[in-house]
Design a protein around this motif. Sequence first.
Motif, short mmCIF file in Angstrom:
data_model
loop_
_atom_site.label_atom_id
_atom_site.label_comp_id
_atom_site.label_asym_id
_atom_site.label_seq_id
_atom_site.Cartn_x
_atom_site.Cartn_y
_atom_site.Cartn_z
N UNK A 147 31.90 -34.00 -106.96
CA UNK A 147 31.46 -34.27 -108.38
C UNK A 147 30.48 -35.42 -108.22
N UNK A 148 30.69 -36.39 -107.50
CA UNK A 148 29.89 -37.60 -107.21
C UNK A 148 28.28 -37.04 -106.71
N UNK A 149 28.62 -36.26 -105.79
CA UNK A 149 27.15 -35.66 -105.10
C UNK A 149 26.49 -34.95 -106.44
N UNK A 150 27.16 -34.25 -107.23
CA UNK A 150 26.32 -33.53 -108.17
C UNK A 150 25.76 -34.64 -109.09
N UNK A 151 26.54 -35.47 -109.66
CA UNK A 151 25.97 -36.49 -110.64
C UNK A 151 24.96 -37.04 -110.10
N UNK A 158 17.24 -33.61 -109.29
CA UNK A 158 17.38 -32.37 -108.16
C UNK A 158 18.54 -31.57 -108.99
N UNK A 159 18.19 -30.92 -110.12
CA UNK A 159 18.97 -30.01 -110.79
C UNK A 159 19.53 -29.06 -110.00
N UNK A 160 18.86 -28.36 -109.14
CA UNK A 160 19.38 -27.13 -108.46
C UNK A 160 20.50 -27.47 -107.42
N UNK A 161 20.21 -28.68 -106.63
CA UNK A 161 21.37 -29.12 -105.65
C UNK A 161 22.40 -29.77 -106.31
N UNK A 162 22.26 -30.30 -107.63
CA UNK A 162 23.32 -30.81 -108.41
C UNK A 162 24.10 -29.52 -108.94
N UNK A 185 28.08 -30.65 -116.07
CA UNK A 185 27.38 -31.10 -115.24
C UNK A 185 26.55 -29.73 -115.10
N UNK A 186 26.84 -28.41 -114.89
CA UNK A 186 26.22 -27.23 -114.63
C UNK A 186 25.32 -27.25 -115.86
N UNK A 187 25.96 -27.15 -117.20
CA UNK A 187 25.28 -27.06 -118.46
C UNK A 187 24.09 -28.07 -118.57
#
Length: 264
Positions: A147-151, A158-162, A185-187
Motif C-alpha cells: 500500500x505504501x508503495x502504491x501511495x 506513476x499511475x500504472x505502477x501504483x 487507490x486503484x480508482x
Amino acid sequence: MTRLYRMSGAILEAGRTPRLLALALVLPLCAGCATKRDLRELRAEVVALQLRQDSLFAVLRDQQELLMDSVSGNREILLSARGDLARQMLSMEDQLVQIQELAGQSQRRISELRQQYERRADQIDDSATPPGDTPPPASGNDPDQLYQLGRQQLERGNARTARQAFEALLSSHGNHRLAADAQFGIAESWVQEDATRALREFERVQELFPSSPRAPAALFRAGVIARDRNDTAKAREYFQRVIRGYPGSEEARAASEALGRLRN
C-alpha cells in the motif's frame, strides 16, 4: 445434296443416250438409208456424250471428296474444341488450388503479424515505464509495504505502477484492513487516464466494502468527478447515494452542500 442428285440424274441420262443412239444407228442401216456422213456425226455425238458422262462422274467424285473432307474437318474441330475445354478445366482447377494455398498462406501470415504486433505492444508497454517507476511488486509482499508503495508511486504520478501495487494487495490480501484503501487507490490511478473507468472503480469501493469509511468517500469523490465533467445528473446521483447510505458521515454533510450548489 440437291446438286448431287441433279448430277446423278444427268449421269444416268448420259448413260442411256448412247444406247438410244446406237439403236437409232442400227435402224437406219437396216433400212438402207444411212450414209457415211451420218455415221460420222453419230459417232461424234457418242464420243461427246461419253466425255460428258466422264466429266459428270469426275465432278461427282470431287463433290464426294469435298463432303468427306468437310466431315473430317468438322470432326477434327470438335475433337480440338473438346481438348481445349478439358485443358481449360484443368487449368481452372490448378488455379483454384493455388488460390486456396495462397489464402491459407495469407491467413498464417496474418496470424504471425498479429502475434508480432502483440509482442511488440508488450515490449512497448514494458519500455514505457517512466524513470523512477518501481517494477510490478510480487503478490506475496507485505500488504502495508504494497500500500505504501502504491501511495508513493501515485504521488509521483506513476499511475500504472501504483495501480499494480494496489492490485497485488487486493489479489493476495483481499480481506486486509487496507483492501478498501487499495481499491480507492486503484480508482484514483484512473482519474487522469480514464475518468469513466475511475467512476466505475470508485463505485466498486462501495460495492466491495460498504461498511468501510472509504465507501462514502469514494461515492463523494465520484460525484465531484462527475460534476467537474459537467454531468450534473450523475453528480447529483452520487451525492444523494452518500446522503442516503451514510447520513452521519462527514461526506454526507459535504454532499448536501454540493447538492445545494448544484440546485443554485
